[in-house]
Design an enzyme around this catalytic site. Structure first.
Site, PDB file in Angstrom:
ATOM      1  N   TYR A   1      -3.290   3.785   2.408  1.00  0.00           N
ATOM      2  CA  TYR A   1      -3.334   4.145   3.830  1.00  0.00           C
ATOM      3  C   TYR A   1      -4.612   4.916   4.163  1.00  0.00           C
ATOM      4  CZ  TYR A   1      -2.593   6.689   8.136  1.00  0.00           C
ATOM      5  OH  TYR A   1      -2.781   7.232   9.377  1.00  0.00           O
TER       6      TYR A   1
ATOM      7  N   TYR B   1       0.836  -1.205   0.000  1.00  0.00           N
ATOM      8  CA  TYR B   1       0.000   0.000   0.000  1.00  0.00           C
ATOM      9  C   TYR B   1       0.865   1.246   0.000  1.00  0.00           C
ATOM     10  CZ  TYR B   1       0.858   0.584   5.090  1.00  0.00           C
ATOM     11  OH  TYR B   1       1.425   0.775   6.326  1.00  0.00           O
ATOM     12  N   CYS B   2       0.286   2.354  -0.481  1.00  0.00           N
ATOM     13  CA  CYS B   2       0.913   3.677  -0.391  1.00  0.00           C
ATOM     14  C   CYS B   2      -0.133   4.627   0.189  1.00  0.00           C
ATOM     15  CB  CYS B   2       1.475   4.138  -1.733  1.00  0.00           C
ATOM     16  SG  CYS B   2       0.278   4.208  -3.089  1.00  0.00           S
ATOM     17  N   TRP B   3      -0.114   5.879  -0.184  1.00  0.00           N
ATOM     18  CA  TRP B   3      -1.035   6.848   0.425  1.00  0.00           C
ATOM     19  C   TRP B   3      -2.478   6.608   0.012  1.00  0.00           C
ATOM     20  CZ3 TRP B   3      -1.953   9.779   4.287  1.00  0.00           C
ATOM     21  CH2 TRP B   3      -2.858  10.852   4.224  1.00  0.00           C
TER      22      TRP B   3
END
Length: 349
Positions: free
Chosen positions: A122, A93-95
């Site tokens: 996130y 995952y990222c932002w």
């Protein structure tokens, strides 16, 4: 190689490893519990790409950023991820579940791993944390452990946990003991978001049919705020008061806060915040004791002049069930005394 549909937050436990592809600064602020940080752009690179995007445009930012991302993913493959087996199944995952996690998933799948992407990144996890706190907190069978300053309430919680009781240790999550002198030497408090993440992680594991023990707290622990649904649930919950004599509480405080004598100037400086409440003359005396590391005199007067006079009124104000509280007498607060208090608390349940 086609990607599968992004994975929902609720399904994250089905994976071998959670990979946070955001920058180290984003990861430090908050992350999904158990995740490892494999940034595709470090903090400086992220700043560079953002600046290029503003000054030059999207294409140039993607070209420069793409080279950085490729180099970082290559390094992770050589180092952090080098020992992962063929059947390894990571969730990345990222932002927002966009290009950073997408790039890493692409490369991990090309290697042959069943890598998948967290839907919404996130941000979706953050919404999940807030939802869990809002939804689960009103269902909790809370039991609030109260007691005057120095009653070893946190240690009682630990003793309860050791006996298999369900415990929510808010001061541990906040990295702070909750009082004027509660900051821990060399230990920074986490972000508000990470504090809430730790709370939600416990709530997800709670058996709602059993009691959950929590220490009676004000609305803030250091600079962190308790989630409002938790404050509301605590305010209406049954209270259990640890009743210990002043001499036992003083002996406990001298053990538990002994480190305050290590930085006398910092201790004296913090006491200065009490001048308006206690007057310059009293606080000057306390500061003198702080400079001399005379903790027995200092703690005794802090208890008798500052904490104890406001204790009863504060509890009545904060806890609606205070008048109906159950009391557990503690003759002493030695290790054995604390164990006896925990046994007595469990018998009340």
């Amino acid at each position: 190689m086609s990607h599968r549909q992004p994975v929902r937050v609720a399904d994250r436990h089905a994976f071998d490893t959670l990979i946070d592809a955001r920058s180290p600064a984003e990861f430090a602020l908050d992350h999904i519990p158990g995740a490892i940080n494999c940034p595709v752009l470090n903090d400086e690179e992220r700043h560079i790409v953002g600046t290029v995007y503003v000054q030059t445009g999207a294409f140039e930012a993607r070209r420069i950023g793409g080279a950085m991302v490729a180099a970082n993913i290559a390094r992770h493959l050589r180092e952090t991820l080098a020992d992962r087996p063929e059947n390894w199944k990571p969730l990345v995952y990222c932002w927002r579940g966009g290009m950073r996690s997408g790039s890493m998933v692409t490369w991990l799948r090309l290697v042959g791993w069943d890598a998948q992407q967290l839907a919404g990144g996130y941000k979706s996890f953050r919404r999940h944390v807030i939802s869990q706190i809002d939804t689960l907190t009103p269902k909790l069978d809370l039991r609030v452990i109260c007691g005057a300053t120095g009653s070893a309430k946190t240690r009682v919680l630990h003793a309860l946990a050791a006996r298999g009781a369900q415990v929510l240790d808010l001061e541990d999550f906040a990295r702070h003991k909750g009082s004027l002198l509660g900051s821990l030497p060399g230990v920074a408090q986490p972000s508000q978001k990470h504090f809430e993440t730790r709370i939600a992680a416990v709530l997800e594991t709670i058996d709602l049919s059993r009691p959950l023990y929590v220490e009676g707290e004000s609305i803030r622990i250091g600079r962190l705020s308790l989630p409002l649904p938790l404050v509301a649930q605590m305010r209406g919950a049954p209270c259990i008061e640890v009743a210990a004599p002043p001499e036992a509480r003083l002996a406990y405080l001298l053990r538990d806060y002994a480190y305050l004598g290590d930085d006398r100037d910092a201790l004296a400086d913090r006491l200065g915040a009490l001048k308006e409440l206690q007057g310059k003359e009293t606080v000057s005396r306390w500061q003198q004791w702080a400079h001399e590391a005379d903790l027995p005199h200092l703690f005794a007067e802090l208890m008798s002049l500052h904490y104890d006079p406001h204790y009863q009124k504060s509890q009545e104000l904060h806890f609606r069930a205070w008048a109906q509280r159950q009391r557990v007498a503690a003759g002493d607060l030695s290790d054995q005394g604390i164990e006896a208090v925990a046994e007595a608390v469990l018998k009340l349940a």
